[in-house]
Design an enzyme around this catalytic site. Sequence first.
Site, PDB file in Angstrom:
ATOM      1  N   ASP A   1      27.417 110.505  43.063  1.00  0.00           N
ATOM      2  CA  ASP A   1      28.048 109.867  44.212  1.00  0.00           C
ATOM      3  C   ASP A   1      27.772 108.367  44.289  1.00  0.00           C
ATOM      4  OD1 ASP A   1      29.230 109.274  46.580  1.00  0.00           O
ATOM      5  OD2 ASP A   1      27.817 110.373  47.840  1.00  0.00           O
TER       6      ASP A   1
ATOM      7  N   ASP B   1      34.366 105.449  44.725  1.00  0.00           N
ATOM      8  CA  ASP B   1      33.490 106.493  45.214  1.00  0.00           C
ATOM      9  C   ASP B   1      33.600 107.760  44.373  1.00  0.00           C
ATOM     10  OD1 ASP B   1      31.976 108.284  46.548  1.00  0.00           O
ATOM     11  OD2 ASP B   1      33.074 108.209  48.432  1.00  0.00           O
TER      12      ASP B   1
END
Length: 425
Positions: free
Chosen positions: A89, A288
């Site tokens: 992440d 992201d």
Amino acid sequence: MADQKLKGRRTMVNLLMFQVVLSASLHVCFAEIGHGQPPRNISTVHPVDVNSFGSSVYLPVSGNVHPIGSYSVTVVIGNPPKQFQLDIDTGSDFAWVQCDPCEGCTLPPDRRYKLGTNKYVLCKDPICAAFHPPNPSQCINNPKQKCSFKVEYADHGSAAGVVVSDSFPLRLVNGTVFQPRLAFGCAYTLKNPDPSSAAIAGVLGLGRSKASISAQLSSMGVSQNIIGHCFNDKGGFLSFGANFVPKSGMTWAPMLRSSSDNYYSLGPAEVFYHTKPTGIKGLNVIFDSGTTYTYLNSGAYGSLLNAIRKYLIGKPLHEVKDGALPICWKGGKPIISLRDVQDYFGILAFSFFGSSNIQLQLPLEAYLIVTEQKNVCLGILNGTENGLGTLNMIGDISMQGKLMIFDNENQRIGWASADCTRKFG
Ligand SMILES: *[C@@H]1O[C@H](CO)[C@@H](O)[C@H](O)[C@H]1NC(C)=O
Ligand SMILES: *[C@@H]1O[C@H](CO)[C@@H](O)[C@H](O)[C@H]1NC(C)=O
Ligand SMILES: *[C@@H]1O[C@H](CO)[C@@H](O)[C@H](O)[C@H]1NC(C)=O
């Protein structure tokens, strides 16, 4: 379906707790210590320090965009060592794992991290500040207290617990097995964990914070704080350090540093569809890897949808309802792969800094998926509808088929087409 749209979303919502495509020749580059290249025509970026230090870490990645919805790596922590599968992440700040005891955890107790003695990070430890929002008042007043953490994600999930430090054995590409002690979160409370990824033990947050595993390895002189990932439909790889930065073939752009959050962002972008302007300009986007799909704010999403629909006029596709995603098309024949529709869709391109040299080009596989119902669906979603406000996020789908480099040492982001199948060691 709403839950599927959000699958794998791991964007950290700023925690107000108190508050051009070139073919990169990867094979050639692996053996070299990458000094990178000064980005084209961006004078504000410093060329890579020639005194680059350390080695690099390489981790194989598993997962895909559809149907799994996330990419993960397996890391080993502790002594005796135990394996943990963590969601990659770049949209959040630090790593955490499910701990024992835990309320709301998805893993059985024996597969969670067990906290031993002397592993707590205390408030007085400088690393604690990086796990906290800007105002860690509790901690300042109680230096001997345990350092705690809490992260909240855009899909309304959250994790909270204490910060610990433990042995984190890593094989470096120079052949050494290194066993640094690294700080990470031990989660005692999980809320709304993603039910579709029950095997996931936690999150590997790789944002710009000093608390990321990559930043910690850099501060120890092990490897530079340069994160690389390359995802395809079968997995891919993740790297920390300079060894995986190709010396040529990369498109580079300076990262935005002004923002108060730790997102990797570039901006502003102008968006083109099949080389024609879509009307979208001044778009700030973040990268992201914790988000499965790409999200644009309502206005931009509407403009893109218009551009795609206009381009489809006269082509043998019509819009249908498919449970997988909000916007889908059916063909005259069942669609088995994107090859079946390659003549009907165009390349989507994000042009940064008003430069046609700094373009993130998205071929079909970087914004469309083929569903079980044999339709083709748009993997770009309306962020406003999904509670993201004006945030624009480039998710996993749009980074597939590319080596993406987040170079925190030189404050730049780079990309190049790659097949991501490279195996190492
Ligand atoms: C950068 O690009 C601009 C406009 O395209 C050009 O005028 C300028 O000479 C370029 N600078 C460098 C260092 O290449
Ligand atoms: C590999 O790199 C690490 C970290 O920079 C260093 O400590 C180690 O000595 C290196 N090993 C070899 C064999 O060069
Ligand atoms: C995107 O979502 C917003 C908020 O729900 C909605 O008002 C808007 O019409 C949507 N845009 C499109 C093109 O569907």
